[in-house]
Structure formats: structure tokens, C-alpha cells
Design a protein around this motif. Sequence first.
Motif, PDB file in Angstrom:
ATOM      1  N   LEU A 151       0.806  -1.128   0.224  1.00  0.00           N
ATOM      2  CA  LEU A 151       0.026   0.047   0.017  1.00  0.00           C
ATOM      3  C   LEU A 151       0.991   1.141   0.060  1.00  0.00           C
ATOM      4  CD1 LEU A 151      -2.826  -0.915   2.317  1.00  0.00           C
ATOM      5  CD2 LEU A 151      -2.817  -0.839   0.071  1.00  0.00           C
ATOM      6  N   ASN A 152       1.908   1.315   0.751  1.00  0.00           N
ATOM      7  CA  ASN A 152       2.807   2.442   0.961  1.00  0.00           C
ATOM      8  C   ASN A 152       3.399   2.679  -0.555  1.00  0.00           C
ATOM      9  OD1 ASN A 152       3.218   3.924   3.159  1.00  0.00           O
ATOM     10  ND2 ASN A 152       4.040   1.900   4.195  1.00  0.00           N
ATOM     11  N   GLU A 153       4.001   1.793  -1.218  1.00  0.00           N
ATOM     12  CA  GLU A 153       4.342   1.860  -2.749  1.00  0.00           C
ATOM     13  C   GLU A 153       3.260   2.533  -3.630  1.00  0.00           C
ATOM     14  OE1 GLU A 153       6.194  -1.909  -3.263  1.00  0.00           O
ATOM     15  OE2 GLU A 153       7.598  -1.463  -1.964  1.00  0.00           O
ATOM     16  N   ARG A 154       1.981   1.793  -3.530  1.00  0.00           N
ATOM     17  CA  ARG A 154       1.262   1.935  -4.523  1.00  0.00           C
ATOM     18  C   ARG A 154       0.111   3.100  -4.307  1.00  0.00           C
ATOM     19  NH1 ARG A 154       3.715  -2.220  -5.558  1.00  0.00           N
ATOM     20  NH2 ARG A 154       3.585  -3.557  -7.277  1.00  0.00           N
ATOM     21  N   ILE A 155      -0.201   3.624  -3.046  1.00  0.00           N
ATOM     22  CA  ILE A 155      -1.116   4.575  -2.983  1.00  0.00           C
ATOM     23  C   ILE A 155      -0.897   5.892  -3.833  1.00  0.00           C
ATOM     24  CG2 ILE A 155      -2.362   6.046  -1.320  1.00  0.00           C
ATOM     25  CD1 ILE A 155      -2.545   3.718   0.513  1.00  0.00           C
ATOM     26  N   LYS A 156      -1.720   6.391  -4.784  1.00  0.00           N
ATOM     27  CA  LYS A 156      -1.437   7.769  -5.129  1.00  0.00           C
ATOM     28  C   LYS A 156      -2.325   8.769  -4.532  1.00  0.00           C
ATOM     29  CE  LYS A 156      -0.999   5.530  -9.775  1.00  0.00           C
ATOM     30  NZ  LYS A 156      -1.703   5.396 -11.174  1.00  0.00           N
ATOM     31  N   VAL A 157      -1.676   9.985  -4.324  1.00  0.00           N
ATOM     32  CA  VAL A 157      -2.584  10.847  -3.471  1.00  0.00           C
ATOM     33  C   VAL A 157      -1.783  12.312  -4.177  1.00  0.00           C
ATOM     34  CG1 VAL A 157      -2.888  10.164  -1.325  1.00  0.00           C
ATOM     35  CG2 VAL A 157      -0.621  11.011  -1.651  1.00  0.00           C
ATOM     36  N   GLY A 158      -2.482  13.410  -3.912  1.00  0.00           N
ATOM     37  CA  GLY A 158      -2.118  14.659  -4.507  1.00  0.00           C
ATOM     38  C   GLY A 158      -2.456  14.903  -6.067  1.00  0.00           C
ATOM     39  N   ASP A 159      -1.319  14.829  -6.882  1.00  0.00           N
ATOM     40  CA  ASP A 159      -1.065  14.889  -8.193  1.00  0.00           C
ATOM     41  C   ASP A 159      -1.362  13.431  -9.128  1.00  0.00           C
ATOM     42  OD1 ASP A 159       1.133  14.172  -7.257  1.00  0.00           O
ATOM     43  OD2 ASP A 159       2.245  15.888  -8.688  1.00  0.00           O
ATOM     44  N   GLY A 160      -1.775  12.518  -8.314  1.00  0.00           N
ATOM     45  CA  GLY A 160      -1.901  11.175  -8.856  1.00  0.00           C
ATOM     46  C   GLY A 160      -0.627  10.413  -9.000  1.00  0.00           C
ATOM     47  N   LYS A 161       0.530  10.617  -8.033  1.00  0.00           N
ATOM     48  CA  LYS A 161       1.611  10.307  -8.401  1.00  0.00           C
ATOM     49  C   LYS A 161       1.917   9.161  -6.912  1.00  0.00           C
ATOM     50  CE  LYS A 161       3.947  13.555 -11.112  1.00  0.00           C
ATOM     51  NZ  LYS A 161       4.928  14.336 -11.216  1.00  0.00           N
ATOM     52  N   THR A 162       2.636   8.209  -7.015  1.00  0.00           N
ATOM     53  CA  THR A 162       3.056   7.316  -6.165  1.00  0.00           C
ATOM     54  C   THR A 162       4.208   7.981  -5.279  1.00  0.00           C
ATOM     55  OG1 THR A 162       4.356   5.878  -7.205  1.00  0.00           O
ATOM     56  CG2 THR A 162       1.876   5.229  -7.049  1.00  0.00           C
ATOM     57  N   GLY A 163       4.339   7.600  -3.870  1.00  0.00           N
ATOM     58  CA  GLY A 163       5.496   7.901  -3.481  1.00  0.00           C
ATOM     59  C   GLY A 163       5.445   9.439  -2.462  1.00  0.00           C
ATOM     60  N   ASN A 164       4.260   9.963  -2.651  1.00  0.00           N
ATOM     61  CA  ASN A 164       4.256  11.065  -2.218  1.00  0.00           C
ATOM     62  C   ASN A 164       3.212  11.444  -0.927  1.00  0.00           C
ATOM     63  OD1 ASN A 164       1.960  11.298  -3.761  1.00  0.00           O
ATOM     64  ND2 ASN A 164       2.382  13.223  -4.391  1.00  0.00           N
ATOM     65  N   CYS A 203       1.825  14.759   1.652  1.00  0.00           N
ATOM     66  CA  CYS A 203       0.364  15.077   1.675  1.00  0.00           C
ATOM     67  C   CYS A 203      -0.152  14.749   3.080  1.00  0.00           C
ATOM     68  CB  CYS A 203      -0.268  14.183   0.511  1.00  0.00           C
ATOM     69  SG  CYS A 203       0.215  14.726  -1.136  1.00  0.00           S
ATOM     70  N   GLY A 204       0.455  14.067   3.982  1.00  0.00           N
ATOM     71  CA  GLY A 204       0.086  13.974   5.256  1.00  0.00           C
ATOM     72  C   GLY A 204      -0.655  12.674   5.440  1.00  0.00           C
ATOM     73  N   VAL A 205      -0.585  11.737   4.530  1.00  0.00           N
ATOM     74  CA  VAL A 205      -1.159  10.627   4.490  1.00  0.00           C
ATOM     75  C   VAL A 205      -0.286   9.386   5.357  1.00  0.00           C
ATOM     76  CG1 VAL A 205      -2.173   8.586   3.319  1.00  0.00           C
ATOM     77  CG2 VAL A 205      -2.294  10.831   2.467  1.00  0.00           C
ATOM     78  N   VAL A 206      -0.784   8.869   6.501  1.00  0.00           N
ATOM     79  CA  VAL A 206      -0.145   8.012   7.317  1.00  0.00           C
ATOM     80  C   VAL A 206      -0.739   6.708   7.373  1.00  0.00           C
ATOM     81  CG1 VAL A 206       0.608   7.926   9.633  1.00  0.00           C
ATOM     82  CG2 VAL A 206       0.417   9.859   8.727  1.00  0.00           C
ATOM     83  N   ILE A 207       0.206   5.666   6.947  1.00  0.00           N
ATOM     84  CA  ILE A 207      -0.269   4.301   7.122  1.00  0.00           C
ATOM     85  C   ILE A 207       0.274   3.509   8.585  1.00  0.00           C
ATOM     86  CG2 ILE A 207      -0.452   2.004   5.902  1.00  0.00           C
ATOM     87  CD1 ILE A 207      -0.015   3.525   3.259  1.00  0.00           C
ATOM     88  N   THR A 208      -0.485   3.070   8.989  1.00  0.00           N
ATOM     89  CA  THR A 208      -0.115   2.247  10.361  1.00  0.00           C
ATOM     90  C   THR A 208      -0.906   1.009  10.439  1.00  0.00           C
ATOM     91  OG1 THR A 208      -1.765   3.364  11.796  1.00  0.00           O
ATOM     92  CG2 THR A 208       0.063   4.407  11.880  1.00  0.00           C
ATOM     93  N   ARG A 209      -0.050  -0.205  11.168  1.00  0.00           N
ATOM     94  CA  ARG A 209      -0.773  -1.390  11.118  1.00  0.00           C
ATOM     95  C   ARG A 209      -0.461  -1.787  12.857  1.00  0.00           C
ATOM     96  NH1 ARG A 209       3.578  -4.905  10.792  1.00  0.00           N
ATOM     97  NH2 ARG A 209       5.410  -4.056  10.143  1.00  0.00           N
ATOM     98  N   ASP A 210      -1.444  -2.766  13.164  1.00  0.00           N
ATOM     99  CA  ASP A 210      -1.369  -3.474  14.154  1.00  0.00           C
ATOM    100  C   ASP A 210      -1.476  -5.021  14.013  1.00  0.00           C
ATOM    101  OD1 ASP A 210      -4.028  -4.172  13.901  1.00  0.00           O
ATOM    102  OD2 ASP A 210      -4.586  -2.636  15.342  1.00  0.00           O
ATOM    103  N   ARG A 211      -1.613  -5.538  14.753  1.00  0.00           N
ATOM    104  CA  ARG A 211      -1.531  -7.248  14.243  1.00  0.00           C
ATOM    105  C   ARG A 211      -2.491  -7.552  13.250  1.00  0.00           C
ATOM    106  NH1 ARG A 211      -2.927 -12.240  15.037  1.00  0.00           N
ATOM    107  NH2 ARG A 211      -4.812 -11.877  16.358  1.00  0.00           N
ATOM    108  N   THR A 212      -3.501  -7.105  13.153  1.00  0.00           N
ATOM    109  CA  THR A 212      -4.515  -7.417  12.336  1.00  0.00           C
ATOM    110  C   THR A 212      -5.244  -6.378  11.347  1.00  0.00           C
ATOM    111  OG1 THR A 212      -6.397  -7.481  13.995  1.00  0.00           O
ATOM    112  CG2 THR A 212      -5.292  -9.638  13.374  1.00  0.00           C
ATOM    113  N   LYS A 213      -4.988  -5.277  11.550  1.00  0.00           N
ATOM    114  CA  LYS A 213      -5.420  -4.130  10.897  1.00  0.00           C
ATOM    115  C   LYS A 213      -4.528  -3.031  10.504  1.00  0.00           C
ATOM    116  CE  LYS A 213      -9.779  -3.864  13.722  1.00  0.00           C
ATOM    117  NZ  LYS A 213     -10.224  -3.367  14.797  1.00  0.00           N
ATOM    118  N   ILE A 214      -4.796  -2.589   9.204  1.00  0.00           N
ATOM    119  CA  ILE A 214      -4.203  -1.478   8.648  1.00  0.00           C
ATOM    120  C   ILE A 214      -4.983  -0.330   8.519  1.00  0.00           C
ATOM    121  CG2 ILE A 214      -3.063  -0.525   6.389  1.00  0.00           C
ATOM    122  CD1 ILE A 214      -2.147  -3.379   5.920  1.00  0.00           C
ATOM    123  N   THR A 215      -4.549   0.808   8.909  1.00  0.00           N
ATOM    124  CA  THR A 215      -5.091   2.049   9.111  1.00  0.00           C
ATOM    125  C   THR A 215      -4.557   2.929   8.295  1.00  0.00           C
ATOM    126  OG1 THR A 215      -5.687   1.501  11.275  1.00  0.00           O
ATOM    127  CG2 THR A 215      -6.122   3.659  10.637  1.00  0.00           C
TER     128      THR A 215
END
Length: 143
Positions: free
Chosen positions: A56-69, A73-85
Motif C-alpha cells: 500500500l505504501n508503494e502503490r497509493i496515489k495522492v495529490g497529483d496522482g503520483k505514488t511515493g508522496n 500530503c500527510g497520509v499516514v499508514i499504520t498497522r497493528d496485528r490484524t488491521k491496517i489504518t
Amino acid sequence: SNVKNLIINKFIKQTNKQTGKMAKGKAKKSTVKFVIDCAAPVDDKVLDIASFEKYLNERIKVGDGKTGNLAQCGVVITRDRTKITVASPQDLGFSKRQLKYLSKRYLKKQQLRDYLRVIAKSKNSYELKYYQITAGDDEEAEE
């Protein structure tokens, strides 16, 4: 009329207190959180949640439709044992649909797409569930 003025003043004070709280909330940008619940496949050790998060970190597109930013843009991906937020600023307009699309692509890549499905559990969360297979029941009925 004094009682009336007291009531009006009290009401104005209450609304000022409420709007004061709202102003503080506005200063801190409101965020939208999307959750992908992978409890069933993770418990069965079918899905590696760390590699899913990396995907997800590599593939999510934000802002101008590009990956890796994501960070800019202030997008945060976190995970615990069974959930990704995935937490995103409200004004960014991050789409929940993109998460479903990427989840399905990841499952396809891992060859799990035939066994798992991505279902909306609530307004801002998805859940990975196993397909209900009933083919075995039909064969028992024929015997």
C-alpha cells in the motif's frame, strides 16, 4: 424581561464555548481514517500484513496522482496485528475505493483472490473475508 435576558446571555455563553471547541478542532486539520481489517487471513497465517502495508505504501496515489508522496500530503499508514489504518487529511479527498482496488490487486498478486473478498464493513472500513463455499453441501445432498 430580566429573566429573558439572563436566559439569552446563558445561551450565548454556551454557544461561544461550543464554537471555541470547534475552532480548536479546525486549527488541527481534520483527518479521515480508513481501516482494512485482515483478522481472518492473518490469524490463519495466509496473509502477511507487513508486506500488505509495504504494498500500500508503494502503490497509493495522492495529490497529483503520483505514488511515493504520502508523507508530503500527510497520509499516514499504520498497522497493528490484524488491521491496517490509512489516515488522510479531510481536504485531500482520499478515496476509499482506491484502497479496495489496491487490496484486490494485492490479493491477486498473492494468488489469494479466489479465496478472499474485500467487503465494506462500515462507512470507512473494509474487511477481508473468506468466500462461503457451499459446493460440498450440494454433493452430500445428491447421495
